[in-house]
Design an enzyme around this catalytic site. Sequence first.
Site, PDB file in Angstrom:
ATOM      1  N   ILE A 240      -0.855   9.242   8.694  1.00 25.33           N
ATOM      2  CA  ILE A 240      -1.606   8.316   9.542  1.00 25.33           C
ATOM      3  C   ILE A 240      -1.186   6.886   9.237  1.00 25.33           C
ATOM      4  CG2 ILE A 240      -3.562   9.893   9.688  1.00 25.33           C
ATOM      5  CD1 ILE A 240      -5.031   8.103   7.665  1.00 25.33           C
TER       6      ILE A 240
ATOM      7  N   ASP B  46       0.854  -1.190   0.000  1.00 25.57           N
ATOM      8  CA  ASP B  46       0.000   0.000   0.000  1.00 25.57           C
ATOM      9  C   ASP B  46       0.889   1.238   0.000  1.00 25.57           C
ATOM     10  OD1 ASP B  46      -1.727   2.104   0.392  1.00 25.57           O
ATOM     11  OD2 ASP B  46      -2.983   1.030   1.834  1.00 25.57           O
TER      12      ASP B  46
ATOM     13  N   GLY C 274      -5.157   1.719   7.876  1.00 29.73           N
ATOM     14  CA  GLY C 274      -6.209   1.011   8.600  1.00 29.73           C
ATOM     15  C   GLY C 274      -5.982  -0.485   8.626  1.00 29.73           C
TER      16      GLY C 274
ATOM     17  N   HIS D  72       0.371   7.860   4.093  1.00 25.38           N
ATOM     18  CA  HIS D  72       0.981   7.175   5.226  1.00 25.38           C
ATOM     19  C   HIS D  72       2.479   7.440   5.362  1.00 25.38           C
ATOM     20  CE1 HIS D  72      -2.864   5.197   5.362  1.00 25.38           C
ATOM     21  NE2 HIS D  72      -2.697   4.735   4.142  1.00 25.38           N
TER      22      HIS D  72
END
Length: 284
Positions: free
Chosen positions: A207, A187, A210, A192
């Site tokens: 962040i 990803d 998830g 991120h």
Amino acid sequence: MPIDVSAALAAEPRRAEIRWHHKDVQLYHLGLGAGTPATDPDELRYTLESRLQVLPSFATVAGAGTAAFGGMGAPGIDVDLAAVLHGGQTVRVHRPIPVTGRAVQTSKVAAVYDKGKAAVIVLRTEASDDDGPLWTNDAQIFVRGEGGFGGERGPADRLTVPERAPDRTVERPIRDDQALLYRLSGDWNPLHADPAFAKLAGFDRPILHGLCTYGMTLKAVTDTLLDGDVSRITAYRTRFAGVVFPGETLRVRMWAEEGRVQVTVTAAERDDAPVLADTLVEHA
């Protein structure tokens, strides 16, 4: 209309051959924070090839990286990716995932639900090898501004938190570099990693993924209540309720019931702000 429900549901599944090796599994586990302490025999089940087992959540990255979004290019799906959120994730494993493998994975739109101001697209990926089905992945993709087309609202999957105290509560620190390591499993979203990009998205810093929180939580439950045995897990689902940042601490509360563990995950330093909700681990 950007979403043509009939066309999306009728489209032929996309097929791809995927492969993975023990290094992919080890990298994924390290991205979840495995290996601390490095010589702990319990951690070596996730990091040492001679003892390796595979967390079922590895199905979200096996072979194709961001497999959860493999159906977003399906016929009938034409949406603004800026309006897309990963709302929830379910993995069902049909047998333990091998450490090294090759499989055929199919991706399709399994359902489209009308939530009023938004639509929810359920993207399903299924993987099988020569011995039969391996896993089924359902990603619930929330698309703002695409509801109101008169479709079904979909099932209510909310769980009521038990009124009793959790059976176990554990805390899992997130390393400052954890998102940088996790993204090597496929990803590559700069949200991120790149502070400038994160600010454009409304965050003061990058962040955590998830699906990284998703995997960390499954490992915490496995190690705490399932004797570290990933082969006992049959299914795992969650709803992404909020973000968490590298450097913070996940607080994982668990309620054990017959054949299942209900879980909530919060950010400890931010007054237990919700991170994962409606989380359930089913097991043998």
